[in-house]
Scaffold this active site. Structure first.
Site, PDB file in Angstrom:
ATOM      1  CB  CYS A  32      -2.676  -0.064  -1.259  1.00 28.72           C
ATOM      2  SG  CYS A  32      -4.932  -0.725  -2.051  1.00 28.72           S
ATOM      3  CG  HIS A  41      -1.019   3.020  -4.758  1.00 31.82           C
ATOM      4  ND1 HIS A  41      -0.105   1.630  -4.304  1.00 31.82           N
ATOM      5  CD2 HIS A  41      -2.044   1.905  -4.738  1.00 31.82           C
ATOM      6  CE1 HIS A  41      -0.703   0.781  -4.471  1.00 31.82           C
ATOM      7  NE2 HIS A  41      -2.041   0.612  -4.945  1.00 31.82           N
ATOM      8  CD  GLU A  66       3.201   3.332  -4.145  1.00 30.41           C
ATOM      9  OE1 GLU A  66       2.252   2.278  -4.860  1.00 30.41           O
ATOM     10  OE2 GLU A  66       2.489   3.740  -3.175  1.00 30.41           O
TER      11      GLU A  66
END
Length: 546
Positions: free
Chosen positions: A383, A518, A520
């Site tokens: 990001c 993102h 994750e």
């Protein structure tokens, strides 16, 4: 099972917060899923915020984003990481959302002029949301946020009390997680906090069917018997929950405690034998890995590690699959600004710059990015980490001295990064799914498809997939006006989404990738995110090659 047969497990907490209700609920979900049931899980939060989207990380830790664009409690991240399933905004709601819905119905006249009260209207809204989340599932686990005795939690407790009564026996059970503290001066474990917590539950009409007892020390048989007798539960329903080396060990610990037997008895589920062999192998690798590697995590919230919960967990997942411990060196980017990179970053195997908002610390982050670029250290920018990689490249390779982001300087002449609203207005990208914040910011939230470039590192990372899907949470986008200049000097755009730049990578570098999404948020213990896994693998190779 049909919706009429969905069974419910309600998880409440007592004595104090942060005991791990979310991990306990996720662990039970994992065991039941690995038996073969269709399981889902829901978090009901009594706080009045509509969602955590505008809450400070100081207050609430990470905001977890679901694929459908909901900003939710960080416990939903744990749920997804344990269950390896995508959840939705239906799996998390707050007092604020409940009251907003009821007031909206009242304004429409749905209640036909009746006086709107907590009972039945608010309680019914909560119960209906729970039932909706359970549709199509064999078992729904419902975690009630906060602790018993919190005034804001009373409607939620009344809702689960009435719902259990409505569905009848063998369809619902109550699990109460509580603390059994060790008093060092007395040298004893104490049961009174648990007894008082259960008394408070009983006072409002809820009798727990099981106790999960958090403790620093094993519970002696006599103490378990005392808890069972004083709290009105069966002896095999007093479950010990000691601190674990890793949260992913908790389901295995519960299994050793034979937790599924009383659950089966309460819900009439039959013989339960979960298949946890693969999980067990991964947990052993987390606890005692063969190798190790060191990642520099460069950020400005390094004292607030809960703000990066999904990311740190995703590194654990990657490490388990590589049979390596991913050690994190937390680096305050402002310290880099003061002291430079050499002493801090010279020994690391990879450099990670994560997402974030605001200008503070960005100079130090860009110094770390330049160090990774020039010293051929594996780099992952997520990001803001991708955006700063582009700005750093523009300043130091393209020599655009005033290159910047509109987030930091709205009037800069060379906005490498600019506001998503401006981009949408200029290019007509009105089909983008964005969410207007009451504070005035438009964000791109949730899952989007990304087209990967043939022959790129990104496509290789995703095992040749032409189209991938990852989640977003950001306001600013990379400016395509500079794309040609970037690519001419070796910073390649390798991922795009509806005309937006999703990924950049550095030609000729061993491993340098910036992604706007993102990764994750989609990483799980049994199914690590491919970007995170590839980055950790590159860092491990860096370590092995010296």
């Amino acid at each position: 099972m049909s919706n009429q047969e969905t069974k419910y497990i309600f998880v409440t907490g007592g004595v104090l917060s942060s005991l791990g209700k979310g991990i306990a609920a996720a662990s039970i979900s994992t065991l039941l899923k690995n038996v073969g049931f269709k399981v889902s899980i829901l978090k009901a939060d009594p706080y009045i915020n509509v969602d955590p989207g505008t809450m400070s990380p100081l207050e609430h830790g990470e905001v977890f984003v679901t694929d459908d664009g909901a900003e939710t409690d960080l416990d939903l991240g744990h749920y997804e990481r344990f269950l390896d399933e995508n959840l939705t905004q239906a799996n998390n709601f707050t007092t604020g959302r409940v009251y907003s819905a009821v007031i909206e119905k009242e304004r429409r006249g749905d209640y036909l002029g009746k006086t709107i009260q907590v009972i039945p209207h608010i309680v019914d809204e909560i119960a209906n949301r729970i039932k909706e989340a359970g549709k199509g599932k064999d078992i729904l686990i419902v975690e009630i946020g906060g602790t018993v005795g919190d005034i804001e939690g009373l409607p939620f407790l009344e809702a689960i009390r009435s719902l259990k009564s409505e569905v009848g026996k063998r369809r619902a059970m109550n699990i109460h997680l509580t603390l059994v503290p060790f008093i060092k001066a007395a040298g004893e474990l104490k049961t009174k906090p648990t007894q008082h917590s259960v008394q408070e539950l009983r006072r409002i009409g809820i009798t727990p069917d099981m106790l999960i007892c958090r403790s620093e020390y094993p519970l002696p048989r006599e103490l378990r018997n005392k808890l069972a007798f004083s709290c009105g539960v069966e002896r095999n329903s007093v479950i010990e929950c000691l601190d674990a080396t890793t949260i992913y060990q908790v389901p295995l610990n519960f299994l050793k405690e034979n937790i599924l037997t009383p659950i089966s008895e309460a819900l009439d589920l039959g013989v339960l034998t979960p298949h946890m062999d693969d999980w067990d192998v991964l947990v052993k690798r987390v606890i005692a890995p063969r190798d190790e590697l060191l990642i520099a995590f460069v950020g400005k919230y390094i004292d607030l590690k809960e703000s990066y919960k999904s990311l740190t967990e995703s590194l654990i997942h990657a490490g388990a699959h590589l049979n390596a411990k991913v050690k994190i060196r937390w680096v305050d980017s402002e310290v880099i600004e003061d002291k430079g990179c050499e002493d801090i970053l010279s020994e690391v195997d990879g450099i990670l710059v994560a997402g974030g908002f605001g200008e503070r610390g960005v100079v130090g982050k860009m110094q770390a990015i330049r160090y990774a670029r020039e010293h051929k250290i594996p780099y992952l920018g997520i990001c803001l980490g991708m955006q700063l990689a582009m700005i750093e490249f523009a300043r130091n390779v393209l020599h655009i001295e005033d290159a910047n982001s509109a987030e930091f300087n709205p009037t800069c002449k060379n906005p490498i990064i600019y506001l998503i609203d401006s981009f949408m207005d200029a290019s007509g990208q009105k089909q983008l799914r964005t969410f207007q914040s009451p504070l005035g910011g438009t964000m791109r939230l949730g899952g989007y498809a990304c087209e990967t470039k043939e022959g790129s590192l990104l496509r290789d990372v995703y095992a040749g997939e032409k189209t991938i899907r990852e989640r977003h949470r950001h306001r600013y986008e990379a400016n395509p006006a500079y794309r040609e200049a970037f690519e001419k000097e070796g910073l390649i755009v390798s991922g795009e989404s509806e005309g937006l730049i999703e990924a950049v990578e550095l030609k000729g570098h061993p491993w340098f990738l910036g992604v706007q999404f993102h990764p994750e948020f989609t990483s799980r213990l049994t199914n690590p995110n491919k970007t995170i896994l590839a980055f950790a693998k590159a860092a491990l190779i860096q370590r092995q090659n010296g």
